[in-house]
Write a protein that holds these residues in place. Structure first.
Motif, PDB file in Angstrom:
ATOM      1  N   THR A 219      -7.367 -19.552  24.223  1.00 42.91           N
ATOM      2  CA  THR A 219      -8.411 -18.980  24.959  1.00 42.91           C
ATOM      3  C   THR A 219      -8.089 -19.555  26.464  1.00 42.91           C
ATOM      4  N   PRO A 220      -7.763 -18.605  27.410  1.00 45.33           N
ATOM      5  CA  PRO A 220      -7.606 -19.073  28.677  1.00 45.33           C
ATOM      6  C   PRO A 220      -9.118 -19.154  29.336  1.00 45.33           C
ATOM      7  N   VAL A 221      -9.063 -19.642  30.666  1.00 45.15           N
ATOM      8  CA  VAL A 221     -10.377 -19.992  31.391  1.00 45.15           C
ATOM      9  C   VAL A 221     -10.418 -18.971  32.404  1.00 45.15           C
ATOM     10  N   THR A 222     -11.720 -18.452  32.889  1.00 43.27           N
ATOM     11  CA  THR A 222     -11.678 -17.396  33.971  1.00 43.27           C
ATOM     12  C   THR A 222     -12.460 -17.927  34.879  1.00 43.27           C
ATOM     13  N   GLU A 223     -12.132 -18.195  35.945  1.00 45.07           N
ATOM     14  CA  GLU A 223     -12.942 -18.515  37.144  1.00 45.07           C
ATOM     15  C   GLU A 223     -13.289 -17.544  38.119  1.00 45.07           C
ATOM     16  N   ILE A 224     -14.635 -17.402  38.570  1.00 43.21           N
ATOM     17  CA  ILE A 224     -15.111 -16.573  39.613  1.00 43.21           C
ATOM     18  C   ILE A 224     -15.740 -17.055  40.728  1.00 43.21           C
ATOM     19  N   SER A 225     -15.118 -16.438  41.963  1.00 45.16           N
ATOM     20  CA  SER A 225     -15.731 -17.134  43.106  1.00 45.16           C
ATOM     21  C   SER A 225     -15.992 -15.953  44.105  1.00 45.16           C
ATOM     22  N   ARG A 226     -16.711 -16.374  45.175  1.00 44.85           N
ATOM     23  CA  ARG A 226     -16.982 -15.558  46.346  1.00 44.85           C
ATOM     24  C   ARG A 226     -15.875 -15.269  47.132  1.00 44.85           C
ATOM     25  N   PHE A 227     -15.795 -14.064  47.876  1.00 45.67           N
ATOM     26  CA  PHE A 227     -14.634 -13.647  48.786  1.00 45.67           C
ATOM     27  C   PHE A 227     -14.509 -15.027  49.869  1.00 45.67           C
ATOM     28  N   GLN A 228     -15.586 -15.659  50.233  1.00 44.86           N
ATOM     29  CA  GLN A 228     -15.391 -16.585  51.534  1.00 44.86           C
ATOM     30  C   GLN A 228     -14.768 -17.944  50.787  1.00 44.86           C
ATOM     31  N   GLY A 230     -12.458 -17.895  48.493  1.00 42.02           N
ATOM     32  CA  GLY A 230     -11.116 -17.998  48.073  1.00 42.02           C
ATOM     33  C   GLY A 230     -10.744 -17.909  46.551  1.00 42.02           C
ATOM     34  N   TYR A 231      -9.799 -17.909  46.089  1.00 42.46           N
ATOM     35  CA  TYR A 231      -9.473 -17.847  44.789  1.00 42.46           C
ATOM     36  C   TYR A 231      -9.569 -19.326  43.925  1.00 42.46           C
ATOM     37  N   ARG A 232     -10.307 -19.557  43.137  1.00 40.34           N
ATOM     38  CA  ARG A 232     -10.420 -20.710  42.697  1.00 40.34           C
ATOM     39  C   ARG A 232      -9.733 -20.765  41.401  1.00 40.34           C
ATOM     40  N   GLY A 233      -8.775 -21.820  41.309  1.00 36.40           N
ATOM     41  CA  GLY A 233      -7.766 -22.098  40.059  1.00 36.40           C
ATOM     42  C   GLY A 233      -6.804 -21.361  40.338  1.00 36.40           C
ATOM     43  N   LEU A 234      -6.248 -20.787  41.384  1.00 34.25           N
ATOM     44  CA  LEU A 234      -4.902 -20.025  41.571  1.00 34.25           C
ATOM     45  C   LEU A 234      -3.915 -21.221  41.911  1.00 34.25           C
ATOM     46  N   TYR A 235      -2.813 -21.164  41.121  1.00 37.48           N
ATOM     47  CA  TYR A 235      -1.828 -22.223  41.355  1.00 37.48           C
ATOM     48  C   TYR A 235      -2.114 -23.374  41.050  1.00 37.48           C
ATOM     49  N   THR A 236      -3.034 -23.786  40.176  1.00 38.18           N
ATOM     50  CA  THR A 236      -3.393 -24.962  39.434  1.00 38.18           C
ATOM     51  C   THR A 236      -2.965 -25.037  37.999  1.00 38.18           C
ATOM     52  N   GLY A 237      -2.637 -23.966  37.281  1.00 37.56           N
ATOM     53  CA  GLY A 237      -2.133 -24.112  35.865  1.00 37.56           C
ATOM     54  C   GLY A 237      -1.462 -22.772  35.655  1.00 37.56           C
ATOM     55  N   VAL A 238      -1.190 -22.656  34.414  1.00 35.33           N
ATOM     56  CA  VAL A 238      -0.598 -21.358  33.886  1.00 35.33           C
ATOM     57  C   VAL A 238      -1.397 -20.178  33.977  1.00 35.33           C
ATOM     58  N   GLU A 239      -1.009 -19.235  34.870  1.00 33.00           N
ATOM     59  CA  GLU A 239      -1.933 -18.131  35.270  1.00 33.00           C
ATOM     60  C   GLU A 239      -1.589 -17.064  34.405  1.00 33.00           C
ATOM     61  N   LEU A 240      -2.472 -16.310  34.057  1.00 30.92           N
ATOM     62  CA  LEU A 240      -2.403 -15.007  33.202  1.00 30.92           C
ATOM     63  C   LEU A 240      -2.568 -13.803  33.978  1.00 30.92           C
ATOM     64  N   SER A 241      -3.811 -13.966  34.783  1.00 28.15           N
ATOM     65  CA  SER A 241      -3.939 -12.882  35.796  1.00 28.15           C
ATOM     66  C   SER A 241      -4.930 -13.071  36.974  1.00 28.15           C
ATOM     67  N   TYR A 278     -11.408 -13.426  40.861  1.00 27.91           N
ATOM     68  CA  TYR A 278     -11.316 -14.128  39.408  1.00 27.91           C
ATOM     69  C   TYR A 278      -9.925 -14.379  39.325  1.00 27.91           C
ATOM     70  N   VAL A 279      -9.594 -15.452  38.518  1.00 28.97           N
ATOM     71  CA  VAL A 279      -8.556 -15.826  38.255  1.00 28.97           C
ATOM     72  C   VAL A 279      -8.711 -16.392  36.523  1.00 28.97           C
ATOM     73  N   THR A 280      -7.717 -15.836  35.728  1.00 23.43           N
ATOM     74  CA  THR A 280      -7.715 -16.259  34.476  1.00 23.43           C
ATOM     75  C   THR A 280      -6.288 -17.083  34.178  1.00 23.43           C
ATOM     76  N   PHE A 281      -6.602 -18.312  33.882  1.00 27.70           N
ATOM     77  CA  PHE A 281      -5.492 -19.182  33.675  1.00 27.70           C
ATOM     78  C   PHE A 281      -5.735 -20.574  32.445  1.00 27.70           C
ATOM     79  N   HIS A 282      -4.551 -21.104  32.398  1.00 27.05           N
ATOM     80  CA  HIS A 282      -4.999 -22.420  31.460  1.00 27.05           C
ATOM     81  C   HIS A 282      -4.762 -23.417  32.308  1.00 27.05           C
ATOM     82  N   PRO A 283      -5.874 -24.501  32.466  1.00 30.45           N
ATOM     83  CA  PRO A 283      -6.084 -25.601  33.311  1.00 30.45           C
ATOM     84  C   PRO A 283      -5.230 -26.663  32.435  1.00 30.45           C
ATOM     85  N   ALA A 284      -5.243 -27.698  33.136  1.00 25.85           N
ATOM     86  CA  ALA A 284      -4.024 -28.930  32.705  1.00 25.85           C
ATOM     87  C   ALA A 284      -4.695 -29.288  31.183  1.00 25.85           C
ATOM     88  N   SER A 285      -5.935 -29.289  31.020  1.00 24.70           N
ATOM     89  CA  SER A 285      -6.467 -29.523  29.555  1.00 24.70           C
ATOM     90  C   SER A 285      -5.751 -28.739  28.433  1.00 24.70           C
TER      91      SER A 285
END
Length: 318
Positions: A219-228, A230-241, A278-285
């Motif tokens: 099961t991946p992790v989904t991070e949600i952030s405000r526009f200001q 930026g993307y949280r979690g982008l390019y820090t793990g195995v990204e799905l979408s 939003y970013v859905t990805f797998h973190p290092a853990s």
């Protein structure tokens, strides 16, 4: 001496040059990885610190040391990722395909070894060195990567293809699955060159399927952030979408925006109902859960391919 052990000794004698080449490849790989983890990484780390300093100060830095590290690291990682194809090609063309085409297998079956023992001896004599050799290279590759992580800026991040596969057990089980694939192909095709080509193609398909399925086995992790923010979690793990979060909570692809300021893009996003990213990805853990679930799946595939080889052989020999 049992019939199986005698057959295994005969298999070793018949394929001793292939095993010697494999052992030499593993030994050379171990030596290069130790060099990479030791002097080459230390030299690259010193050069990277100077290069990093010179990006903010007026000085010249020689980048040859860490570029040499990058070239050697990439070469060793690519060789490691190519091992399943090497194993599959040899297994299909030589381990079973050649004996089936030349009739050597039929001759062996009229002697002491039954067809099942003949096949078991080949799988045992090849599977053990393949597993041990690949495991040693993976362990040292992970060690070399961990020594450089955080010290050499050009080193692969953990989620990048070469580091992700080269640092975990998936590549070892891919080698075993490739061995079983080659053995089965040789038994079915019974010709050297076609078995070689088909084994390579099937291994490529198996690798692709494992790569595609892996992110969906945990099961991946989904991070949600405000526009200001930026993307949280982008390019820090195995990204799905990644994309926009709307007022209704729906996830949409990010509309194209070629403006030079975020304010302009934000207005465009808001026109599409967006309220944030939003970013859905797998973190290092998630690295080991992904590796272990995929390893278990590949071991199951290997067992099924091995069982299929015995079924094919029994049907061909009656």
């Amino acid at each position: 001496m049992s019939t199986l052990s005698a057959s295994a000794r005969w298999t070793f004698r018949l394929h001793r040059w292939a095993l010697i080449v494999w052992a030499a490849l593993v030994v050379v790989g171990i030596g290069l990885l130790l060099w990479l983890a030791g002097p080459l990484t230390d030299e690259a780390a010193r050069a990277w610190r100077l290069y990093d300093t010179c990006r903010t100060a007026s000085c010249d830095a020689d980048d040859s040391a860490f570029m040499r590290y990058l070239h050697v690291s990439n070469l060793l990682s690519q060789i490691l990722l190519g091992l399943p194809f090497l194993v599959a090609g040899w297994a299909g063309a030589s381990l079973t395909g050649r004996d089936m085409e030349s009739g050597t297998a039929s001759l062996a079956w009229t002697q002491a070894a039954t067809p099942a023992r003949w096949l078991a001896s080949r799988l045992a004599a090849a599977g053990a060195p393949v597993a041990v050799g690949a495991a040693c290279l993976v362990a040292l590759h992970r060690y070399a990567w961990s020594v450089a992580d955080g010290r050499v800026g050009v080193a692969d991040r953990w989620w990048q293809l070469q580091a992700f596969y080269g640092n975990g057990p998936v590549i070892v089980t891919l080698c075993l699955a490739a061995l079983a694939t080659g053995v089965l192909t040789g038994l079915v095709v019974r010709r050297v060159l076609p078995a070689l080509g088909i084994s390579l193609v099937l291994t490529a398909l198996l690798f692709t399927a494992a790569h595609w399925l892996m992110p969906h086995l945990w099961t991946p992790v989904t991070e949600i952030s405000r526009f200001q923010d930026g993307y949280r979690g982008l390019y820090t793990g195995v990204e799905l979408s990644h994309g926009l979060v709307t007022r209704t909570g729906a996830h949409l692809p990010t509309p194209e925006c070629h403006a030079h300021t975020m304010d302009v893009c934000r207005r465009i996003y808001e026109q599409h109902g967006g309220t944030g990213f939003y970013v859905t990805f797998h973190p290092a853990s998630h690295y080991w859960p992904l590796q272990l679930t995929t390893t278990a799946l590949l071991l199951l595939v290997t067992a099924l391919l091995t069982a299929a080889s015995f079924v094919v052989l029994r049907r061909r020999t009656g």
